[in-house]
Scaffold this motif. Structure first.
Motif, PDB file in Angstrom:
ATOM      1  N   HIS A   3       0.814  -1.093   0.007  1.00 56.53           N
ATOM      2  CA  HIS A   3      -0.338  -0.107   0.142  1.00 56.53           C
ATOM      3  C   HIS A   3       0.842   1.222  -0.064  1.00 56.53           C
ATOM      4  O   HIS A   3       0.241   2.397   0.291  1.00 56.53           O
ATOM      5  CB  HIS A   3      -1.051   0.085   1.157  1.00 56.53           C
ATOM      6  N   ASN A   4       2.181   1.024  -0.298  1.00 53.71           N
ATOM      7  CA  ASN A   4       2.997   2.104  -0.037  1.00 53.71           C
ATOM      8  C   ASN A   4       2.829   3.234   1.201  1.00 53.71           C
ATOM      9  O   ASN A   4       2.867   4.345   1.127  1.00 53.71           O
ATOM     10  CB  ASN A   4       2.976   3.114  -1.564  1.00 53.71           C
ATOM     11  N   GLU A   5       2.536   2.645   2.320  1.00 57.47           N
ATOM     12  CA  GLU A   5       2.190   3.111   3.638  1.00 57.47           C
ATOM     13  C   GLU A   5       3.507   3.301   4.491  1.00 57.47           C
ATOM     14  O   GLU A   5       4.072   2.001   4.820  1.00 57.47           O
ATOM     15  CB  GLU A   5       1.190   2.369   4.519  1.00 57.47           C
ATOM     16  N   TYR A   6       3.873   4.222   5.027  1.00 54.47           N
ATOM     17  CA  TYR A   6       5.069   4.606   5.866  1.00 54.47           C
ATOM     18  C   TYR A   6       4.722   5.089   7.011  1.00 54.47           C
ATOM     19  O   TYR A   6       3.690   5.521   7.133  1.00 54.47           O
ATOM     20  CB  TYR A   6       6.067   5.309   4.988  1.00 54.47           C
ATOM     21  N   PHE A   7       5.500   4.501   8.131  1.00 57.62           N
ATOM     22  CA  PHE A   7       5.500   5.231   9.428  1.00 57.62           C
ATOM     23  C   PHE A   7       6.532   6.041   9.827  1.00 57.62           C
ATOM     24  O   PHE A   7       7.568   5.823   9.497  1.00 57.62           O
ATOM     25  CB  PHE A   7       4.949   3.978  10.521  1.00 57.62           C
ATOM     26  N   ASP A   8       6.313   6.963  10.578  1.00 57.11           N
ATOM     27  CA  ASP A   8       7.201   7.834  11.077  1.00 57.11           C
ATOM     28  C   ASP A   8       7.487   7.780  12.651  1.00 57.11           C
ATOM     29  O   ASP A   8       8.518   8.178  13.110  1.00 57.11           O
ATOM     30  CB  ASP A   8       7.223   9.275  10.824  1.00 57.11           C
ATOM     31  N   THR A   9       7.037   6.663  13.317  1.00 50.89           N
ATOM     32  CA  THR A   9       7.410   6.415  14.656  1.00 50.89           C
ATOM     33  C   THR A   9       6.994   4.778  14.708  1.00 50.89           C
ATOM     34  O   THR A   9       5.982   4.295  14.293  1.00 50.89           O
ATOM     35  CB  THR A   9       6.617   7.114  15.646  1.00 50.89           C
ATOM     36  N   ILE A  10       7.859   4.081  15.461  1.00 49.64           N
ATOM     37  CA  ILE A  10       7.734   2.768  15.853  1.00 49.64           C
ATOM     38  C   ILE A  10       7.634   2.646  17.298  1.00 49.64           C
ATOM     39  O   ILE A  10       8.493   3.025  17.792  1.00 49.64           O
ATOM     40  CB  ILE A  10       8.614   1.703  15.234  1.00 49.64           C
ATOM     41  N   VAL A  11       6.711   1.964  17.961  1.00 52.77           N
ATOM     42  CA  VAL A  11       6.476   1.696  19.320  1.00 52.77           C
ATOM     43  C   VAL A  11       6.659   0.185  19.825  1.00 52.77           C
ATOM     44  O   VAL A  11       5.583  -0.336  19.261  1.00 52.77           O
ATOM     45  CB  VAL A  11       5.345   2.425  19.927  1.00 52.77           C
ATOM     46  N   PHE A  12       7.761  -0.164  19.982  1.00 50.80           N
ATOM     47  CA  PHE A  12       7.839  -1.827  20.400  1.00 50.80           C
ATOM     48  C   PHE A  12       7.638  -1.829  22.019  1.00 50.80           C
ATOM     49  O   PHE A  12       8.234  -1.131  22.749  1.00 50.80           O
ATOM     50  CB  PHE A  12       9.104  -1.973  20.029  1.00 50.80           C
TER      51      PHE A  12
END
Length: 505
Positions: A242-251
Motif C-alpha cells: 500500500h506504499n504506507e510508511y510510518f514515522d514512529t515505531i513503538v515496540f
C-alpha cells in the motif's frame, strides 16, 4: 368461509408447502420494508470500492458503544493511573500532549473534553460528542509492535492503553502488530476477543499466533530476534502493498502501561528527534524489599558502563547521568529498552536496513542481547540519539506496579481547590513528589522539556555475552569491554537526520 373453516383447511396443508409459503412471504415483507427498520442503528453499511467489499469507519457513537463493551474486560491493574489526578497536572498534560492529538476539534474546546476514553476521560469530561466536528491535523503514523507469551494477566491492561492512546493519536494513524507464540495459558483466546473488539471501532490490528517455542538447541538471542522480527513483518507488508510508511515505531514488551506514560515517551521521542527512546522498568528485590531497576543486561550509560540492578540512586555510574536520573530528567544513554522503546523507523526503511539479530560471533562480536545490538546498529547508522525517560516507570506485575505508582495521600493536594495566591506550586515541595516512587500525577518541571546536548558514543561498551545454545540461566561468557565502531564516536552519530518534531514541540 368463516374463520374456523379457514384455520381447519390451513392445518391440512403439508408442512413443506407451509414452510415454502412462509419463506416467500418473508422475502416479500423484507423487500417492502426500509432497511433501517430491519437493521439496528449501529449496524455498519458496506461500501463498494472497485471489486473489494470494505466496511465504513464507525461513527463516534458506535465507537463509544464498543468502548463500553471493551471496558468490561479492562483494565485490571492500571485503572487508577489517571484517576483523581491533581488539577495542575491535568492542565499540564492537556497542554503538553496537545500536539500529539490526531483529530482536533474545530472549536476552541480542550481536546480531552471532546473525547471519552474510560479512565483517561478522568482528565476531562466527555461533553456532547455527537455535536463535535473533528478536523484532521498534520498526520503522523505510528506502528505498534508487540510480542506476547503467556500474557493473559496483562492483556486487558495492554489493550485498554493501546485503545485509548490510539484514540488520541487518531485511529487512522495507528497500526498494531502483535505476534504471540508458544503460550500455554489462555493468551490466544483473549487475543481473539480483543482483535474483534478493536477492529470494530476502526483500529487496525494484526494478530498472528504460533505454537512455536524455543527448542532446546536454538540459540536464545537468535530465537528472540526472530520473534521480534515477526512482529515487524506488517511494517514491510504495508510498505510493499500500500506504499504506507510510518514515522514512529513503538515496540512494547508484556508490561502494565499507563496512557500518559505512552504519550510521554512518544512526546520525548519527537521532541528530541531521538533514534530510540525508552522508559525505566523495575522488578521486585526480595532482600531489599523494594523494586530495583530491571533491564541492566541491555541498558548502558553514555560512558559505556552497565546500569545496575539497584535502587534508583545507585543505577548509573556516570555522575552527571545519575544526577539527572534522580531528578526524573531525561538521560542520554548508549543503549536501553526497558519494557517500551520508541524508535525512529528510518534505519528500518533505508540503508543499512537494521533488523533484530544475534551477534556475529564468528567475527568476534560480543553476543549481547538483540536489543543491545540494535542500539549499536543505530549508533553506527548515525541515529545514536538514545534517550531514557525516568518519569515513565514500568512494571511487569501488579505487586511492583502498586509500589511504583502509589496513591497520593497528602492533604495539601486535596482535589478541586485552586490556589488564590502565594508561591506557585512546586512539585518538589511535597514530600511524596520528592520521593522516587511518588504519585503518578507528579508535576512536570521545566527541565523535563529542555533541549538535551547529545554527545557521541563511547569508544568501548561493557558486554556480558550469551554464547551457548540451550542455556536459559543467563550470560555464559566472561564480560569484556567491547570496542565500538569509529563512526559511533563521531559527531555525525548524534546529528539529526530524520526530522520528526511535531508542531508545537
Amino acid at each position: 368461509m368463516n374463520g374456523k373453516t379457514f384455520w381447519a383447511q390451513l392445518r391440512r396443508v403439508p408442512t413443506p408447502l407451509a414452510l415454502l409459503v412462509g419463506l416467500l412471504l418473508g422475502l416479500l415483507i423484507g423487500r417492502s420494508l426500509p432497511s433501517s427498520f430491519l437493521a439496528p442503528s449501529w449496524a455498519f453499511r458496506p461500501v463498494y470500492v472497485s471489486a473489494r467489499k470494505q466496511l465504513t469507519l464507525p461513527t463516534i457513537e458506535q465507537r463509544h458503544r464498543v468502548l463500553e463493551l471493551l471496558s468490561t474486560l479492562s483494565p485490571h491493574h492500571t485503572s487508577e493511573c489517571t484517576r483523581n489526578s491533581q488539577p495542575l497536572y491535568v492542565q499540564q498534560v492537556r497542554e503538553r500532549y496537545e500536539s500529539l492529538v490526531g483529530l482536533r476539534p474545530t472549536s476552541q474546546a480542550s481536546w480531552l473534553s471532546s473525547l471519552d476514553f474510560g479512565d483517561f476521560g478522568d482528565f476531562g469530561s466527555f461533553g456532547d460528542s455527537q455535536h463535535v466536528h473533528l478536523a484532521p491535523t498534520k498526520e503522523h503514523k505510528y506502528f505498534f509492535a508487540i510480542n506476547l507469551y503467556n500474557s493473559f494477566e496483562i492483556i486487558p491492561d495492554l489493550f485498554a492503553t493501546l485503545f485509548r492512546v490510539s484514540a488520541i493519536l487518531g485511529y487512522h494513524n495507528v497500526y498494531v502488530s502483535i505476534y504471540e507464540n508458544g503460550s500455554s495459558d489462555q493468551t490466544k483466546a483473549l487475543l481473539r476477543i480483543f482483535d474483534a473488539l478493536t477492529k470494530s471501532v476502526g483500529l487496525r490490528v494484526t494478530i498472528r499466533t504460533s505454537t512455536r517455542t524455543r527448542g532446546a538447541f536454538n540459540h536464545r538471542i537468535e530465537y528472540l530476534a526472530e520473534v521480534r522480527n515477526q512482529a515487524f513483518n506488517p511494517l514491510y507488508e504495508l510498505r510493499d502493498s500500500h506504499n504506507e510508511y510510518f514515522d514512529t515505531i513503538v515496540f512494547m514488551n508484556d508490561i502494565l502501561p499507563c496512557v500518559d506514560d505512552m504519550l510521554e515517551l512518544i512526546w520525548q521521542s519527537r521532541r528530541h528527534n531521538a533514534g530510540i527512546t525508552c522508559a525505566a522498568d523495575y522488578m521486585y528485590h526480595q532482600e531489599l524489599n523494594s523494586p530495583v531497576f530491571y533491564d541492566n543486561w541491555v541498558s548502558r550509560d553514555i560512558n559505556g558502563t552497565a546500569l545496575e540492578n539497584a535502587p534508583f540512586e545507585a543505577i548509573f555510574h556516570d555522575p552527571h547521568s545519575s544526577e539527572r536520573f534522580q531528578l526524573h530528567l531525561p538521560v542520554q544513554v548508549q543503549a536501553c529498552w526497558n519494557g517500551v522503546a520508541v524508535l525512529d523507523p528510518a534505519p528500518f526503511y533505508t540503508p543499512p536496513y537494521v533488523r533484530f539479530r544475534m551477534a556475529k560471533i564468528g567475527e568476534s562480536e560480543c553476543s549481547a542481547s538483540e536489543c543491545s545490538l540494535i542500539c549499536n546498529d543505530y549508533w553506527e547508522a548515525g541515529y545514536g540519539r538514545i534517550l531514557m525517560v525516568p518519569r515513565v516507570k514500568l512494571a511487569y506485575d501488579k505487586k511492583v506496579f502498586d509500589v511504583i505508582h502509589p496513591q497520593r495521600r497528602n492533604l495539601s493536594a486535596i482535589r478541586g481547590y485552586v490556589r488564590l495566591g502565594g508561591l506557585p506550586d512546586n512539585p518538589r515541595t511535597d514530600p511524596q513528589d520528592r520521593s522516587w516512587f511518588g504519585p503518578h500525577d507528579r508535576l512536570f518541571t521545566p527541565e523535563e522539556s529542555q533541549d538535551i546536548e547529545f554527545v557521541p558514543g563511547p569508544s568501548h561498551v561493557w558486554c556480558w555475552g550469551w554464547d551457548g545454545a540451550g542455556d536459559i540461566d543467563g550470560p555464559d561468557v566472561d564480560p569484556i569491554w567491547e570496542s565500538m565502531p569509529n563512526r559511533s564516536q563521531r559527531a555525525g552519530a548524534v546529528t539529526v537526520k530524520h526530522e520528526r518534531m511535531m508542531d508545537g514541540l
